[in-house]
Design a protein around this motif. Sequence first.
Motif, mmCIF file in Angstrom:
data_model
loop_
_atom_site.group_PDB
_atom_site.id
_atom_site.type_symbol
_atom_site.label_atom_id
_atom_site.label_comp_id
_atom_site.label_asym_id
_atom_site.label_seq_id
_atom_site.Cartn_x
_atom_site.Cartn_y
_atom_site.Cartn_z
ATOM 1 N N ASP A 105 0.820 -1.210 0.000
ATOM 2 C CA ASP A 105 0.000 0.000 0.000
ATOM 3 C C ASP A 105 0.853 1.259 0.000
ATOM 4 N N ARG A 106 2.086 1.138 0.494
ATOM 5 C CA ARG A 106 3.000 2.286 0.517
ATOM 6 C C ARG A 106 3.846 2.371 -0.747
ATOM 7 N N GLY A 107 3.567 1.517 -1.725
ATOM 8 C CA GLY A 107 4.240 1.648 -3.010
ATOM 9 C C GLY A 107 5.271 0.596 -3.332
ATOM 10 N N ARG A 108 5.483 -0.376 -2.445
ATOM 11 C CA ARG A 108 6.430 -1.445 -2.729
ATOM 12 C C ARG A 108 5.809 -2.477 -3.666
ATOM 13 N N PRO A 109 6.623 -3.182 -4.453
ATOM 14 C CA PRO A 109 6.089 -4.312 -5.232
ATOM 15 C C PRO A 109 5.533 -5.377 -4.289
ATOM 16 N N PRO A 110 4.637 -6.218 -4.765
ATOM 17 C CA PRO A 110 4.082 -7.270 -3.911
ATOM 18 C C PRO A 110 5.167 -8.162 -3.329
ATOM 19 N N GLU A 581 10.252 -10.600 -3.220
ATOM 20 C CA GLU A 581 9.326 -10.014 -4.195
ATOM 21 C C GLU A 581 8.564 -11.119 -4.905
ATOM 22 N N ASP A 582 7.261 -10.921 -4.999
ATOM 23 C CA ASP A 582 6.385 -11.915 -5.618
ATOM 24 C C ASP A 582 6.262 -11.591 -7.099
ATOM 25 N N THR A 583 6.944 -12.374 -7.920
ATOM 26 C CA THR A 583 6.926 -12.126 -9.361
ATOM 27 C C THR A 583 5.945 -13.031 -10.093
ATOM 28 N N SER A 584 5.149 -13.798 -9.328
ATOM 29 C CA SER A 584 4.199 -14.700 -9.976
ATOM 30 C C SER A 584 3.070 -13.899 -10.608
ATOM 31 N N PRO A 585 2.445 -14.417 -11.689
ATOM 32 C CA PRO A 585 1.368 -13.670 -12.354
ATOM 33 C C PRO A 585 0.140 -13.571 -11.473
#
Length: 585
Positions: A105-110, A581-585
Amino acid sequence: MSTAEETGTRTDPARTARAVAGRLLRHTLAGLPGGDADPPRWTVGGTGPVGVDAGDERAAQAACGVMHVHGRATGAPAPLTAPYVSAVTGVLAAQGATAALLARDRGRPPLRTGTSLAQGALLTVTQYLAAATATAPDGDAPPPEPAPGLATLVTADAARVEIETLDPLAWAGFWRRLGVPSRTAGRGWLPFQSRFGTAVCPLPPELPAAVLAHPLEAVRRAGAEHGVSVAVIGPATTAPALAPWTAEPAAPAPAPHLPPAVPAPGAPPLAGVRIVESARRVQGPLAGHVLRMLGADVVRVEPPGGDPQRALPPVAAGCSVRFSALNHGKTVVEADLTTPAGRAATAELAAGADVFLHNWAPGKDRALALDADALHALNPRLVHASASGFGTALGPVPPLGTDYLAQVHGGLAAALRPADEPPAPSLMTVTDVLGGLVLAQAVLAGLLARERTGRGGRVTSSLLSAAALVPRAGHRAVLTPLDRPLPTADGLLHLGAEARRRPDAVARAVGAPTADAVADRLRSRTTREWLTRLRAAGLPSVAVRTDLAALAADPAFARAVLPPDAHLPYARPAAPWTFTEDTSP
């Protein structure tokens, strides 16, 4: 909240932890904009980074020292018979998921996050691990293992009671009223107060004998006369019907607030969050400790001269290692809250913070003008977090809000011990630890609500509400001999969940004629030999940890326990989450 990570099978050792985490996440997200849409991916494992074979509730207790600490008071390692480690791990999982949501919510990737039962178990023994591994001053011998003993007393009419006071004068007056000379009562004061750190309470025999000579009513009168809380321990395991915490939003801020800077990639999820903590003993400081491990900047307010608990033994590098284990890494500011200047300085700190956290007695914050209303007038976006022993659940004049009375009133004194033992609180600080974790989760929930609504708020929890979080059956657990630590030729072994379900298979694996003969057969060989055989038979099991001092040097724990170093001369658990970091679709 429902995720693939939350589901499990009947044999999944982490299923209970995931259920606790799911409950807390639903409580965290209830009523918030966005609800639980697109939740972060979170997992709960069994052994995590710890290199042991089995990772169910009991195996984690055995391998990580929980059985050892809990069993000190009765003289031998023993299991907690409710899934306490699973409850702790469930809170950790919820913390990781909520921190990931807040960072997003603060702008970080999932972020994807995970924890494990073994890491939860290690966190519960933080203070005991620090004390066992502290670097002693030159020439000092290691402290001896404390003598066993429970603090539970029995009256003439067979009532089992737990007493509590933090005042030595009240202690002396209580025992004098029961006919015990002051000098004799005085010999019991140090073990009674030290039980919070040692998990044992070897009282002089004259004290339990004095209680045994009086009926319950007389003991209660003595307690009421001198300000000593007296709680009767019943056989019921029932959990109080309490929410883990309560939340109330502050009034809307009068002007828009600039959003915080986006944390840098790779920074911990709470980077940039500032917390002011004025807390004592375990519950409050542990909450701050957990939030600091998640990346928050924690400023600790202590009285002039520092918190008196800094002097509690064992001391290394000039500070109590039990105290340091929960407070290292925090910035310390001294302020005398009994003076207007000290209160004003603390309010000024809170005015520039994201969170103000305390575990004072109910009503003290208002008396100090540091309550939510007063601080929200200075900082409407502040999350004001408070914790106590019982909140308002036991009426306007509750008993002393300490761990062992919370276990009694929360049904854990019966739930944590098997049916063939009299109910009694564990002298391991189970609700202090769980209470600190619940308070930290309440803070995270408050920060997430603020991020989504723009409003600060008030969150409150208690030791009793934390105790209610531990799942338990409606009856006390019945243990078989194979459910307990089993002696081998050189130590103790605890069967894993699969092995306990298949006693006949265990008998075949170890060469015993029947399941009833397994215990005798295990005495013939070393723990390591039996673990190898059981692993080969598909019955993974663990050695029972009986020496916390050796844990930091055990290669199996190298990724989960940080060894003593020049800065912190004691071992401590590593942060119990992973974030990627969650790079999954």
